[in-house]
Enzyme design. Structure first.
Site, PDB file in Angstrom:
ATOM      1  N   PHE A  13      74.273 132.644  40.373  1.00  0.00           N
ATOM      2  CA  PHE A  13      73.205 131.672  40.086  1.00  0.00           C
ATOM      3  C   PHE A  13      73.854 130.314  39.863  1.00  0.00           C
ATOM      4  O   PHE A  13      74.727 130.187  38.992  1.00  0.00           O
ATOM      5  CB  PHE A  13      72.494 132.154  38.816  1.00  0.00           C
TER       6      PHE A  13
ATOM      7  N   PRO B 266      78.587 119.541  36.810  1.00  0.00           N
ATOM      8  CA  PRO B 266      79.449 118.944  35.788  1.00  0.00           C
ATOM      9  C   PRO B 266      78.691 117.971  34.876  1.00  0.00           C
ATOM     10  O   PRO B 266      78.961 117.907  33.688  1.00  0.00           O
ATOM     11  CB  PRO B 266      80.529 118.224  36.612  1.00  0.00           C
TER      12      PRO B 266
ATOM     13  N   GLY C  65      91.110 141.657   8.414  1.00  0.00           N
ATOM     14  CA  GLY C  65      92.141 140.782   7.834  1.00  0.00           C
ATOM     15  C   GLY C  65      93.104 140.314   8.916  1.00  0.00           C
ATOM     16  O   GLY C  65      92.694 140.007  10.043  1.00  0.00           O
TER      17      GLY C  65
ATOM     18  N   GLU D 125      73.319 130.236  29.663  1.00  0.00           N
ATOM     19  CA  GLU D 125      71.874 130.459  29.842  1.00  0.00           C
ATOM     20  C   GLU D 125      71.056 129.719  28.772  1.00  0.00           C
ATOM     21  O   GLU D 125      70.014 130.190  28.308  1.00  0.00           O
ATOM     22  CB  GLU D 125      71.552 131.954  29.927  1.00  0.00           C
TER      23      GLU D 125
ATOM     24  N   THR E  97      72.033 126.757  25.514  1.00  0.00           N
ATOM     25  CA  THR E  97      72.694 126.810  24.203  1.00  0.00           C
ATOM     26  C   THR E  97      71.678 127.180  23.112  1.00  0.00           C
ATOM     27  O   THR E  97      70.460 127.121  23.331  1.00  0.00           O
ATOM     28  CB  THR E  97      73.264 125.421  23.853  1.00  0.00           C
ATOM     29  N   SER E  98      72.191 127.458  21.917  1.00  0.00           N
ATOM     30  CA  SER E  98      71.282 127.755  20.795  1.00  0.00           C
ATOM     31  C   SER E  98      70.364 126.562  20.543  1.00  0.00           C
ATOM     32  O   SER E  98      69.193 126.724  20.175  1.00  0.00           O
ATOM     33  CB  SER E  98      72.092 128.047  19.528  1.00  0.00           C
TER      34      SER E  98
HETATM   35  N1  CAA Z   1      58.937 129.127  33.110  1.00  0.00           N
HETATM   36  C1  CAA Z   1      58.396 128.521  34.196  1.00  0.00           C
HETATM   37  N2  CAA Z   1      58.439 127.179  34.385  1.00  0.00           N
HETATM   38  C2  CAA Z   1      59.063 126.442  33.445  1.00  0.00           C
HETATM   39  C3  CAA Z   1      59.644 126.992  32.308  1.00  0.00           C
HETATM   40  C4  CAA Z   1      59.558 128.416  32.153  1.00  0.00           C
HETATM   41  N3  CAA Z   1      60.103 129.021  31.114  1.00  0.00           N
HETATM   42  N4  CAA Z   1      60.184 126.013  31.553  1.00  0.00           N
HETATM   43  C5  CAA Z   1      59.934 124.858  32.203  1.00  0.00           C
HETATM   44  N5  CAA Z   1      59.252 125.122  33.346  1.00  0.00           N
HETATM   45  C6  CAA Z   1      58.773 124.161  34.334  1.00  0.00           C
HETATM   46  C7  CAA Z   1      57.880 123.125  33.676  1.00  0.00           C
HETATM   47  O1  CAA Z   1      56.536 123.519  33.682  1.00  0.00           O
HETATM   48  C8  CAA Z   1      58.115 121.910  34.558  1.00  0.00           C
HETATM   49  O2  CAA Z   1      57.365 122.054  35.744  1.00  0.00           O
HETATM   50  P1  CAA Z   1      56.453 120.840  36.267  1.00  0.00           P
HETATM   51  O3  CAA Z   1      57.403 119.685  36.492  1.00  0.00           O
HETATM   52  O4  CAA Z   1      55.829 121.366  37.500  1.00  0.00           O
HETATM   53  O5  CAA Z   1      55.489 120.559  35.143  1.00  0.00           O
HETATM   54  C9  CAA Z   1      59.579 122.060  34.979  1.00  0.00           C
HETATM   55  O6  CAA Z   1      59.904 123.443  34.855  1.00  0.00           O
HETATM   56  C10 CAA Z   1      60.526 121.238  34.115  1.00  0.00           C
HETATM   57  O7  CAA Z   1      60.316 121.646  32.782  1.00  0.00           O
HETATM   58  P2  CAA Z   1      60.421 120.615  31.562  1.00  0.00           P
HETATM   59  O8  CAA Z   1      59.615 119.405  31.867  1.00  0.00           O
HETATM   60  O9  CAA Z   1      60.115 121.373  30.331  1.00  0.00           O
HETATM   61  O10 CAA Z   1      61.951 120.229  31.669  1.00  0.00           O
HETATM   62  P3  CAA Z   1      62.903 119.442  30.682  1.00  0.00           P
HETATM   63  O11 CAA Z   1      63.697 118.521  31.496  1.00  0.00           O
HETATM   64  O12 CAA Z   1      62.133 118.939  29.502  1.00  0.00           O
HETATM   65  O13 CAA Z   1      63.946 120.603  30.223  1.00  0.00           O
HETATM   66  C11 CAA Z   1      64.805 122.482  29.083  1.00  0.00           C
HETATM   67  C12 CAA Z   1      63.581 121.747  29.625  1.00  0.00           C
HETATM   68  C13 CAA Z   1      64.224 123.574  28.209  1.00  0.00           C
HETATM   69  C14 CAA Z   1      65.736 121.621  28.287  1.00  0.00           C
HETATM   70  C15 CAA Z   1      65.556 123.100  30.304  1.00  0.00           C
HETATM   71  O14 CAA Z   1      66.174 122.103  31.062  1.00  0.00           O
HETATM   72  C16 CAA Z   1      66.567 124.129  29.911  1.00  0.00           C
HETATM   73  O15 CAA Z   1      66.232 125.282  29.668  1.00  0.00           O
HETATM   74  N6  CAA Z   1      67.877 123.737  29.885  1.00  0.00           N
HETATM   75  C17 CAA Z   1      68.950 124.682  29.732  1.00  0.00           C
HETATM   76  C18 CAA Z   1      69.485 125.039  31.081  1.00  0.00           C
HETATM   77  C19 CAA Z   1      70.121 126.383  31.096  1.00  0.00           C
HETATM   78  O16 CAA Z   1      69.691 127.320  30.446  1.00  0.00           O
HETATM   79  N7  CAA Z   1      71.148 126.517  31.912  1.00  0.00           N
HETATM   80  C20 CAA Z   1      71.788 127.752  32.068  1.00  0.00           C
HETATM   81  C21 CAA Z   1      72.669 127.696  33.235  1.00  0.00           C
HETATM   82  S1  CAA Z   1      72.783 129.222  34.007  1.00  0.00           S
HETATM   83  C22 CAA Z   1      74.020 130.084  33.268  1.00  0.00           C
HETATM   84  O17 CAA Z   1      74.473 129.819  32.226  1.00  0.00           O
HETATM   85  C23 CAA Z   1      74.265 131.258  34.110  1.00  0.00           C
HETATM   86  C24 CAA Z   1      75.458 132.048  34.005  1.00  0.00           C
HETATM   87  O18 CAA Z   1      76.151 132.140  34.983  1.00  0.00           O
HETATM   88  C25 CAA Z   1      75.685 132.893  32.804  1.00  0.00           C
END
Ligand code: CAA
Length: 394
Positions: free
Chosen positions: A124, A129, A343, A367, A369-370
């Site tokens: 995924f 960066p 320890g 996936e 952060t906290s």
């Molecule tokens: N389900 C479905 N759609 C969702 C959603 C959800 N849970 N959350 C948001 N959306 C949709 C919104 O409805 C919006 O859609 P529209 O533009 O059509 O309205 C769009 O997605 C953008 O959402 P937001 O406006 O809420 O976006 P935002 O910029 O405010 O960000 C955030 C929200 C929660 C901060 C998000 O960016 C986020 O979760 N960030 C963390 C990213 C992350 O988890 N990365 C993990 C990387 S993968 C990884 O680590 C994998 C690995 O290999 C282990």
């Protein structure tokens, strides 16, 4: 095992995963960590048991398990080896689910059976960066060129990116002159044979060292047009929606890491003697164990309550973030207590708890952060309160 009310089938899957993890994974987990060695043979073994197709329906050669069975298996795998669990979690929760839920029938048929059989591992690629927590700010650009898309950019923190044959990648399809924000991102299925697909930096990590984490550079990478998933412009929604499921997987992994630390601590407490008695006889140590066990049970219960809601088809964004937040902070806390119980021996590599502590840390980061989980929970709770005239339904 305790509070969860499990069906016969769920108990059977849990037992199968536990036996496998204790017999095959746990004995070599330390060695794989020391050598930073990804073990492809281990993936083949897990594929033979069906673990690479747990959530893929039977029509595409998967096991078609319910969410709870899947998470029970994942927890057991994580007790044995947290790196095996992250591989399974990413593959099962993200790329395969994205193809299943948002792909077309040709894509499902082309990819899912081979992913279910474990011949192809899925990855995924959302982060970059300069775009981590702020996933919507990603910059990788896709431009249509006849029957291809041409992608340019750098994807970061891709778990097992060098081992994967199928990578679900988010890229911008809006024009630089007319950006469409979160609606300008689309999802593509990449394969490493595409021209312009390059694996670059392999990260040197604190924990989960046997799970490689890669940077991928796309340099005029030509992707056939039929590799676009679902609708153009819906990629961020697909990715964030899929993370609702992914975060449950990481919560299960965290519960498993915490349990490994708890079980090791319980054994050590009865063996280690100080002041003429096993340290298990000291109330100070007993209280640590009691708190560790209580938090783990609370984390597992929250996780499986969220999973059951998902199984009923409910929207679980808030609960999946709560489960991830609570389980991963529990894993960090429990593993830190375990090191304390051991320890000095907890601080060296002779015992596994230092590895559990290192492995736990990243679960609070990837996936989401906290801090991001707290943002999601707060937003969703405010929305729920507004919708319910101020009361807070669970
Ligand atoms: N389900 C479905 N759609 C969702 C959603 C959800 N849970 N959350 C948001 N959306 C949709 C919104 O409805 C919006 O859609 P529209 O533009 O059509 O309205 C769009 O997605 C953008 O959402 P937001 O406006 O809420 O976006 P935002 O910029 O405010 O960000 C955030 C929200 C929660 C901060 C998000 O960016 C986020 O979760 N960030 C963390 C990213 C992350 O988890 N990365 C993990 C990387 S993968 C990884 O680590 C994998 C690995 O290999 C282990």
């Amino acid at each position: 095992m305790g509070l969860l009310h499990l069906t016969e089938t769920q108990q059977e899957i849990q037992r199968l995963a536990r036996d496998y993890a204790q017999r095959e994974l746990a004995p070599l987990a330390g060695e794989r960590d020391r050598e930073s060695r990804f073990d492809r043979a281990m993936i083949t073994q897990m594929a033979e048991l069906g673990f690479l197709g747990m959530l893929i329906p039977e029509q595409y050669e998967g096991l078609g398990l319910d969410a709870q069975s899947y998470l029970l298996a994942l927890e057991e795998i994580a007790v044995g080896d947290a790196t095996a669990a992250v591989t399974l979690s990413v593959h099962n929760s993200l790329p395969t689910q994205m193809i299943l839920n948002f792909g077309n029938e040709a894509q499902r048929t082309a990819f899912l059976p081979r992913m279910a059989r474990g011949e192809w591992l899925g990855a995924f690629a959302l982060s970059e960066p300069e775009a981590g927590s702020d996933a919507g700010s990603l910059r990788t650009q896709a431009v249509r060129d006849g029957d291809h898309w041409v992608l340019n950019g750098t994807k970061a923190w891709v778990s097992h990116g060098n081992e994967a044959q199928v990578i679900l990648c988010m890229a911008r399809t809006d024009s630089p002159d007319a950006r469409r924000g979160s609606k300008g991102i689309s999802t593509f299925i990449l394969t490493p044979d595409l021209p312009g697909f390059h694996l670059t930096k392999k990260e040197n990590k604190m924990g989960l060292r046997a799970s490689p984490t890669l940077q991928i550079v796309l340099d005029n990478c030509r992707v056939p047009a039929d590799r676009l998933v679902g609708e153009e412009g819906k990629g961020l929604t697909y990715a964030l929606g899929s993370l609702d499921h992914g975060r449950l997987g990481i919560a299960a992994q965290a519960v498993g890491i915490a349990r490994a630390a708890l079980e090791a601590s319980a054994r050590y407490m009865t063996e280690r003697k100080q002041f003429g008695q096993p340290i298990a006889d000291f109330q100070a140590i007993q209280f640590k164990l009691a708190d560790m066990a209580t938090r783990i049970t609370a984390a597992r219960t929250l996780l499986h309550t969220a999973a059951a809601a998902k199984e009923r088809g409910e929207r679980v964004t808030r609960f999946s973030s709560m489960a991830k937040l609570f389980a991963t902070e529990t894993a960090m806390w429990v593993t830190t207590q375990a090191v304390q119980i051991y320890g000095g021996y907890g601080y060296v590599t002779d015992y596994p708890v230092e590895r559990h502590m290192r492995d736990a840390k990243v679960t609070e980061i990837y996936e989401g952060t906290s801090e991001i989980q707290r943002i999601v929970i707060a937003r969703e709770t405010l929305a729920a309160a507004a919708a319910a005239d101020g009361s807070l339904p669970d």
